[in-house]
Scaffold this active site. Structure first.
Site, PDB file in Angstrom:
ATOM      1  N   ARG A 148       0.813  -1.240   0.000  1.00  0.00           N
ATOM      2  CA  ARG A 148       0.000   0.000   0.000  1.00  0.00           C
ATOM      3  C   ARG A 148       0.835   1.272   0.000  1.00  0.00           C
ATOM      4  NH1 ARG A 148      -2.702  -3.264   3.569  1.00  0.00           N
ATOM      5  NH2 ARG A 148      -4.502  -4.281   2.621  1.00  0.00           N
TER       6      ARG A 148
ATOM      7  N   LYS B  26       2.912  11.501 -11.499  1.00  0.00           N
ATOM      8  CA  LYS B  26       2.036  10.612 -12.268  1.00  0.00           C
ATOM      9  C   LYS B  26       2.793   9.325 -12.560  1.00  0.00           C
ATOM     10  CE  LYS B  26      -0.960  13.842 -14.730  1.00  0.00           C
ATOM     11  NZ  LYS B  26      -1.349  14.356 -16.064  1.00  0.00           N
TER      12      LYS B  26
ATOM     13  N   GLU C 148       9.359  18.431 -25.350  1.00  0.00           N
ATOM     14  CA  GLU C 148       8.675  18.785 -24.086  1.00  0.00           C
ATOM     15  C   GLU C 148       9.274  20.065 -23.498  1.00  0.00           C
ATOM     16  OE1 GLU C 148       5.994  17.253 -23.033  1.00  0.00           O
ATOM     17  OE2 GLU C 148       6.055  15.292 -24.021  1.00  0.00           O
TER      18      GLU C 148
ATOM     19  N   LYS D 211       7.166  23.054 -14.360  1.00  0.00           N
ATOM     20  CA  LYS D 211       6.330  21.914 -13.981  1.00  0.00           C
ATOM     21  C   LYS D 211       6.099  21.905 -12.476  1.00  0.00           C
ATOM     22  CE  LYS D 211       4.988  17.279 -14.671  1.00  0.00           C
ATOM     23  NZ  LYS D 211       5.039  16.046 -15.435  1.00  0.00           N
TER      24      LYS D 211
ATOM     25  N   GLU E 132      -4.495  17.508 -11.157  1.00  0.00           N
ATOM     26  CA  GLU E 132      -5.014  17.942 -12.454  1.00  0.00           C
ATOM     27  C   GLU E 132      -6.512  18.239 -12.433  1.00  0.00           C
ATOM     28  OE1 GLU E 132      -3.081  16.130 -15.881  1.00  0.00           O
ATOM     29  OE2 GLU E 132      -4.838  16.568 -17.091  1.00  0.00           O
TER      30      GLU E 132
ATOM     31  N   ARG F  52      -3.027  22.076 -14.395  1.00  0.00           N
ATOM     32  CA  ARG F  52      -2.051  21.054 -14.818  1.00  0.00           C
ATOM     33  C   ARG F  52      -2.321  20.562 -16.241  1.00  0.00           C
ATOM     34  NH1 ARG F  52       0.726  16.171 -11.294  1.00  0.00           N
ATOM     35  NH2 ARG F  52       1.956  15.359 -13.018  1.00  0.00           N
TER      36      ARG F  52
ATOM     37  N   ASN G  63      -0.501  19.535 -21.219  1.00  0.00           N
ATOM     38  CA  ASN G  63      -0.841  18.675 -22.353  1.00  0.00           C
ATOM     39  C   ASN G  63      -0.885  19.442 -23.670  1.00  0.00           C
ATOM     40  OD1 ASN G  63      -1.147  16.236 -20.901  1.00  0.00           O
ATOM     41  ND2 ASN G  63      -3.054  17.041 -20.064  1.00  0.00           N
TER      42      ASN G  63
ATOM     43  N   HIS H   1      -0.700  17.603 -26.934  1.00  0.00           N
ATOM     44  CA  HIS H   1      -0.828  16.171 -26.651  1.00  0.00           C
ATOM     45  C   HIS H   1      -2.097  15.542 -27.219  1.00  0.00           C
ATOM     46  CE1 HIS H   1       2.590  16.961 -24.147  1.00  0.00           C
ATOM     47  NE2 HIS H   1       2.618  15.736 -23.657  1.00  0.00           N
TER      48      HIS H   1
ATOM     49  N   HIS I 286      -1.539  12.514 -29.389  1.00  0.00           N
ATOM     50  CA  HIS I 286      -2.029  11.163 -29.067  1.00  0.00           C
ATOM     51  C   HIS I 286      -2.731  10.542 -30.268  1.00  0.00           C
ATOM     52  CE1 HIS I 286      -2.006  11.813 -24.453  1.00  0.00           C
ATOM     53  NE2 HIS I 286      -0.907  11.239 -24.871  1.00  0.00           N
TER      54      HIS I 286
ATOM     55  N   HIS J  72       6.822   9.709 -28.622  1.00  0.00           N
ATOM     56  CA  HIS J  72       5.837  10.622 -28.032  1.00  0.00           C
ATOM     57  C   HIS J  72       6.197  12.090 -28.309  1.00  0.00           C
ATOM     58  CE1 HIS J  72       3.060  12.152 -25.017  1.00  0.00           C
ATOM     59  NE2 HIS J  72       4.062  12.778 -24.417  1.00  0.00           N
TER      60      HIS J  72
HETATM   61  P1  NAD Z   1      11.838   5.480 -22.487  1.00  0.00           P
HETATM   62  O1  NAD Z   1      11.750   5.311 -21.053  1.00  0.00           O
HETATM   63  O2  NAD Z   1      11.277   4.394 -23.347  1.00  0.00           O
HETATM   64  O3  NAD Z   1      13.345   5.735 -22.905  1.00  0.00           O
HETATM   65  C1  NAD Z   1      13.671   5.917 -24.256  1.00  0.00           C
HETATM   66  C2  NAD Z   1      14.794   4.982 -24.701  1.00  0.00           C
HETATM   67  O4  NAD Z   1      16.028   5.487 -24.215  1.00  0.00           O
HETATM   68  C3  NAD Z   1      14.686   3.576 -24.166  1.00  0.00           C
HETATM   69  O5  NAD Z   1      15.133   2.673 -25.134  1.00  0.00           O
HETATM   70  C4  NAD Z   1      15.638   3.594 -22.976  1.00  0.00           C
HETATM   71  O6  NAD Z   1      16.124   2.322 -22.633  1.00  0.00           O
HETATM   72  C5  NAD Z   1      16.725   4.467 -23.493  1.00  0.00           C
HETATM   73  N1  NAD Z   1      17.521   5.159 -22.504  1.00  0.00           N
HETATM   74  C6  NAD Z   1      17.107   5.727 -21.351  1.00  0.00           C
HETATM   75  N2  NAD Z   1      18.099   6.413 -20.787  1.00  0.00           N
HETATM   76  C7  NAD Z   1      19.185   6.241 -21.567  1.00  0.00           C
HETATM   77  C8  NAD Z   1      20.511   6.718 -21.506  1.00  0.00           C
HETATM   78  N3  NAD Z   1      20.909   7.549 -20.545  1.00  0.00           N
HETATM   79  N4  NAD Z   1      21.380   6.318 -22.465  1.00  0.00           N
HETATM   80  C9  NAD Z   1      20.956   5.519 -23.486  1.00  0.00           C
HETATM   81  N5  NAD Z   1      19.706   5.078 -23.612  1.00  0.00           N
HETATM   82  C10 NAD Z   1      18.832   5.441 -22.664  1.00  0.00           C
HETATM   83  O7  NAD Z   1      11.103   6.816 -22.987  1.00  0.00           O
HETATM   84  P2  NAD Z   1      10.960   8.264 -22.337  1.00  0.00           P
HETATM   85  O8  NAD Z   1      10.791   9.168 -23.494  1.00  0.00           O
HETATM   86  O9  NAD Z   1      11.974   8.549 -21.323  1.00  0.00           O
HETATM   87  O10 NAD Z   1       9.567   8.161 -21.562  1.00  0.00           O
HETATM   88  C11 NAD Z   1       8.370   7.868 -22.239  1.00  0.00           C
HETATM   89  C12 NAD Z   1       7.394   7.313 -21.241  1.00  0.00           C
HETATM   90  O11 NAD Z   1       7.156   8.306 -20.250  1.00  0.00           O
HETATM   91  C13 NAD Z   1       6.044   6.964 -21.812  1.00  0.00           C
HETATM   92  O12 NAD Z   1       5.654   5.714 -21.299  1.00  0.00           O
HETATM   93  C14 NAD Z   1       5.128   8.050 -21.321  1.00  0.00           C
HETATM   94  O13 NAD Z   1       3.805   7.614 -21.134  1.00  0.00           O
HETATM   95  C15 NAD Z   1       5.768   8.408 -20.019  1.00  0.00           C
HETATM   96  N6  NAD Z   1       5.495   9.782 -19.561  1.00  0.00           N
HETATM   97  C16 NAD Z   1       5.063   9.937 -18.309  1.00  0.00           C
HETATM   98  C17 NAD Z   1       4.842  11.207 -17.822  1.00  0.00           C
HETATM   99  C18 NAD Z   1       4.432  11.385 -16.391  1.00  0.00           C
HETATM  100  O14 NAD Z   1       4.097  12.508 -16.004  1.00  0.00           O
HETATM  101  N7  NAD Z   1       4.483  10.351 -15.602  1.00  0.00           N
HETATM  102  C19 NAD Z   1       5.046  12.320 -18.628  1.00  0.00           C
HETATM  103  C20 NAD Z   1       5.513  12.129 -19.927  1.00  0.00           C
HETATM  104  C21 NAD Z   1       5.739  10.843 -20.392  1.00  0.00           C
HETATM  105  N1  GLY Z   2       2.982  15.079 -18.359  1.00  0.00           N
HETATM  106  C1  GLY Z   2       1.824  15.789 -17.939  1.00  0.00           C
HETATM  107  C2  GLY Z   2       1.674  15.861 -16.462  1.00  0.00           C
HETATM  108  O1  GLY Z   2       2.523  15.434 -15.732  1.00  0.00           O
HETATM  109  O2  GLY Z   2       0.684  16.336 -15.989  1.00  0.00           O
END
Ligand code: NAD
Ligand code: GLY
Length: 359
Positions: free
Chosen positions: A119, A141, A183, A225, A235, A239, A243, A246, A250, A263
């Protein structure tokens, strides 16, 4: 090193931003129990795991690891379960810490696991992509995908601390760096015209990975942020400005199939569509739209998407999380650097903005 705080009262936490940061000293005050589970993936672990493992062991902590396969397609319940398996097999208890070492996929999954395990246990973010440093590691998030929708299962789980080390971006593929810059540009367009001017002056250095410029871009992005999250953690309002681009993005990602376009690439075209619609609404000038396109192109991001049948594009847009009572809300710009969330837009103009920015 620069530090800023996400001001959430008792859950206030720091974001450390710099190069060659020392995890041992920086993380020590934020690891409360004796047990740390480092969650990473098969790409990031060979590069950085040992350094973090040794630094935390040097604090006298027990460290276990859970290394997941790399990719958005593994951001699901089956692979989330592997984190629970690792926590249970290691015999970890309620005051353990889950540390995410990776990009947004690992951050979202490890964070969600930490919210659910017994939990809720402690959580630390060590984001290793530019996108995760400026966006996903901040704000709490977390979650996984469901076959019927992206990020549909999740929780708000704020970390204890975020450690964003620019040196780790050296190994990031160029395409991923650009996706993160998308971003960064978003923060300028939605809330800070001075930052847009700064990006226009420094985009070449950012693309060439100048560590000082990257640290400044991460700092300014996280400051935006952090302020928005402190005002509207769950949100309920402001917040949703995060987006920008986005909803269009999407639709592009969904039509092309996740993984085809990154993305950040889809969001880049989405921001151009939002700028174009804002122009058609009489809010932005044609020059403003061109400025938006220029900065996106200079970050080596796409400015148009492939042809997507309009009915399908609209259908994907209607599944957006910002749809309230059946009504689509969009983030548009009143000026460059001043975004609004609105349902008051002309649907015909929106269709024109979508069609005008396809190949
Ligand atoms: P990712 O985590 O898939 O990383 C991108 C690629 O880079 C992967 O292949 C990873 O293994 C590689 N990588 C990571 N760090 C590295 C490094 N230092 N050197 C070499 N390779 C490296 O993608 P991302 O763009 O970081 O994140 C996308 C994800 O984040 C999505 O799932 C999206 O939904 C999520 N997201 C969440 C939020 C949130 O607020 N929680 C906001 C935006 C995106
Ligand atoms: N990436 C959008 C948020 O964190 O609200």
């Amino acid at each position: 090193m620069q530090t800023l705080y996400v001001e959430l009262g008792e859950r206030r936490y720091p974001i450390f931003i710099g190069s060659d940061l020392n995890p041992q000293s920086l993380l020590a005050p934020y690891i409360h129990g004796q047990q740390v589970m480092i969650v990473s993936n098969e790409t990031v672990a060979p590069l950085y795991l040992e350094h973090y493992q040794q630094s935390i062991q040097a604090l006298g902590k027990t460290v276990a690891t859970c290394i997941l396969p790399d990719g958005e397609k593994y951001k699901n319940s089956e692979h989330l379960n592997l984190i629970f398996d690792a926590l249970l097999q290691a015999g970890f208890n309620r005051d353990c810490t889950v540390l995410a070492l990776g990009g947004g996929v690992i951050g979202d999954m490890a964070g969600f696991a930490s919210a659910c395990f017994q939990r809720g246990v402690y959580f630390i973010q060590v984001p290793t992509t530019l996108l995760s440093q400026v966006d996903s590691s901040v704000g709490g998030k977390t979650g996984i995908n469901h076959p019927l929708g992206k990020n549909m299962i999740g929780a708000f789980q704020q970390p204890q601390v975020v450690l964003a080390d620019m040196s780790q971006l050296d190994t990031l593929p160029d395409r991923e760096l650009s996706a993160g810059l998308s971003e960064v540009i978003k923060y300028a367009l939605l809330g800070d015209s001075d930052f847009l001017v700064w990006l226009e002056q420094n985009m070449d250095g950012l693309v060439q990975r100048d560590a000082h410029l990257l640290a400044e871009a991460v700092y300014r992005s996280c400051a935006h942020k952090a302020r928005i999250v402190a005002n509207d953690e769950k949100e309920q309002g402001e917040r949703a400005l995060l987006n920008l681009g986005h909803t269009f993005g999407h639709a592009i990602e969904s039509y092309l199939g996740y993984g085809e376009w990154l993305h950040g690439e889809a969001v880049a075209v989405g921001m151009i569509m939002a700028a174009d619609l804002s122009h058609r609404m009489g809010w932005l000038s044609a020059d403003d739209v061109q400025r938006t396109k220029n900065i996106i192109l200079r970050a080596n991001l796409p400015a148009v998407c492939p042809k997507i049948p309009l009915d399908q594009f609209l259908s994907y847009m209607s599944h957006d999380k910002k749809v309230l009572n059946g009504q689509l809300r969009l983030v548009l710009m009143k000026q460059l650097g001043k975004a609004v969330i609105t349902k008051e837009f002309d649907v015909e103009l929106m269709k024109q903005a979508i069609l005008a920015n396809q190949r």
